[in-house]
Design a protein around this motif. Structure first.
Motif, PDB file in Angstrom:
ATOM      1  N   ALA A   1      -6.517  40.815  42.516  1.00 15.87           N
ATOM      2  CA  ALA A   1      -5.822  40.029  43.537  1.00 15.87           C
ATOM      3  C   ALA A   1      -4.664  40.819  44.146  1.00 15.87           C
ATOM      4  CB  ALA A   1      -5.324  38.718  42.936  1.00 15.87           C
ATOM      5  N   GLN A   2      -3.911  41.501  43.302  1.00 14.90           N
ATOM      6  CA  GLN A   2      -2.772  42.269  43.792  1.00 14.90           C
ATOM      7  C   GLN A   2      -3.221  43.420  44.683  1.00 14.90           C
ATOM      8  OE1 GLN A   2       0.294  41.465  43.570  1.00 14.90           O
ATOM      9  NE2 GLN A   2       1.222  43.315  44.446  1.00 14.90           N
TER      10      GLN A   2
ATOM     11  N   ARG B   1      -4.215  41.714  48.060  1.00 17.45           N
ATOM     12  CA  ARG B   1      -3.103  41.019  48.719  1.00 17.45           C
ATOM     13  C   ARG B   1      -2.034  41.975  49.197  1.00 17.45           C
ATOM     14  NH1 ARG B   1      -0.846  38.326  44.352  1.00 17.45           N
ATOM     15  NH2 ARG B   1       0.712  37.491  45.782  1.00 17.45           N
ATOM     16  N   SER B   2      -1.832  43.084  48.499  1.00 15.25           N
ATOM     17  CA  SER B   2      -0.798  44.046  48.884  1.00 15.25           C
ATOM     18  C   SER B   2      -1.215  44.930  50.052  1.00 15.25           C
ATOM     19  CB  SER B   2      -0.456  44.935  47.681  1.00 15.25           C
ATOM     20  OG  SER B   2      -1.568  45.746  47.329  1.00 15.25           O
TER      21      SER B   2
ATOM     22  N   THR C   1      -5.646  36.292  50.178  1.00 11.47           N
ATOM     23  CA  THR C   1      -4.290  36.089  50.692  1.00 11.47           C
ATOM     24  C   THR C   1      -4.034  34.617  50.970  1.00 11.47           C
ATOM     25  OG1 THR C   1      -4.271  38.304  51.676  1.00 11.47           O
ATOM     26  CG2 THR C   1      -2.661  36.722  52.506  1.00 11.47           C
TER      27      THR C   1
ATOM     28  N   TRP D   1      -3.549  32.621  47.811  1.00 11.35           N
ATOM     29  CA  TRP D   1      -2.329  32.915  47.076  1.00 11.35           C
ATOM     30  C   TRP D   1      -1.054  32.577  47.839  1.00 11.35           C
ATOM     31  CZ3 TRP D   1      -0.935  34.475  42.217  1.00 11.35           C
ATOM     32  CH2 TRP D   1      -1.982  34.714  41.339  1.00 11.35           C
TER      33      TRP D   1
ATOM     34  N   CYS E   1       4.028  37.371  49.972  1.00 10.53           N
ATOM     35  CA  CYS E   1       3.488  36.552  51.059  1.00 10.53           C
ATOM     36  C   CYS E   1       3.113  37.435  52.234  1.00 10.53           C
ATOM     37  CB  CYS E   1       4.513  35.505  51.510  1.00 10.53           C
ATOM     38  SG  CYS E   1       4.908  34.300  50.235  1.00 10.53           S
ATOM     39  N   ARG E   2       2.154  36.969  52.985  1.00 11.99           N
ATOM     40  CA  ARG E   2       1.730  37.691  54.174  1.00 11.99           C
ATOM     41  C   ARG E   2       2.785  37.549  55.248  1.00 11.99           C
ATOM     42  NH1 ARG E   2      -3.938  35.883  56.381  1.00 11.99           N
ATOM     43  NH2 ARG E   2      -2.778  33.947  56.597  1.00 11.99           N
TER      44      ARG E   2
END
Length: 286
Positions: free
Chosen positions: A75-76, A79-80, A103, A106, A284-285
């Motif tokens: 996930a990281q 998402r990153s 994203t 999360w 967060c995005r």
């Protein structure tokens, strides 16, 4: 692809962890739930705790996606935005849609999100997943992992382990690696030695899924199966890496559950890790 069937437990290996972290459940019911209504008076869900809309017999897909979204390093990674540097131009669609979906899941600002874009992207490669028919969760998982690996793979040279036998020497193993192989693949090494000349031959076999019994003394999460040979309904039970609490994901319906209720004798898919994960960081995005 085959319909869901009652089968022995399958262990999905990834390279970090202690125990089984994620569980899928298959029931005889085939609900097609409506999107959940958000209650403005209710506090927002923790990051990573969001339901997924059923697009028509897609509970198998939702359960697998919830499990993958609950693997902290995976996930990281998406998402990153770290995945962008590894994307191959000719097959980036599935990986990009997967990153957007994770994203959204999360962000923590919605009770549920829709996996429609991800299903459409994967369906262009494998049209069977766009049909409104039940599919097998394990088969779907393998297709997803393969698609992500193809989008992110790089050539890598690995050194083989030294052998104890005198005539057995180390050698390099050429392979293609990605975040998927790093987290979800293991390798079985076989060596055969001639008892007369002592010459050795080697064979390496990569695995993602193993069918095996899980000892009862291990603390683990199980995937449960309730149903018959013709089909059923999948749900997922996942431990959130931020709150460290367990949640049951049944399409759009999400509820916190006590840890003792996660383990059952009706296992189907088991996600476990070899070492404990570090606590996930919230991002967060923008």
């Amino acid at each position: 692809m085959t319909p869901s069937r009652a089968r022995p437990a399958h262990a999905i290996a990834h390279s970090h962890a202690v125990g089984l972290y994620y569980a899928l459940t298959e029931r005889t019911e085939l609900p097609d739930p409506l999107p959940a209504r958000e209650d403005p008076a209710r506090p927002p869900n923790p990051p990573g705790v969001a339901g997924l809309r059923n697009l028509g017999n897609t509970c198998y897909m939702n359960a697998v996606l919830q499990c993958l979204a609950s693997v902290p390093p995976l996930a990281q990674y998406f998402r990153s935005g770290q995945y962008v540097t590894a994307l191959r131009k000719d097959c980036r669609e599935v990986a990009t849609a997967f990153a957007y979906l994770l994203t959204d899941m999360w962000l923590g600002d919605a009770d549920c999100v829709s996996p429609e874009e991800f299903r459409a992207a994967l369906g262009r490669l494998h049209p069977d997943f766009t049909k409104r028919t039940q599919q097998d969760a394990q088969e779907f998982l393998i297709y997803v992992l393969n698609a992500l690996h193809e989008a992110l793979r790089k050539y890598h040279q690995r050194s083989g382990e030294k052998r104890s036998t005198q005539r057995c020497c180390s050698r390099g193993i050429a392979s293609e690696t990605s975040i998927i192989t790093q987290l979800f693949e293991g390798q079985l090494n076989y060596s055969i030695m001639c008892l007369k000349c002592e010459n050795c031959s080697y064979r390496n076999e990569v695995f993602t899924v193993l069918s095996l019994p899980i000892p009862s003394e291990y603390e683990c999460t199980l995937q449960n199966h309730f149903g018959d040979l013709d089909g059923g309904h999948y749900t997922a039970s996942c431990r959130n890496s931020v709150t460290q609490a367990w949640y049951s994901f049944d399409d759009t319906r999400v509820s916190e559950i006590p840890a003792p209720l996660v383990q059952t004798s009706m296992a189907y898919l088991l996600f476990y890790s070899w070492q404990p994960f570090s606590k996930a960081t919230q991002k967060c995005r923008s």
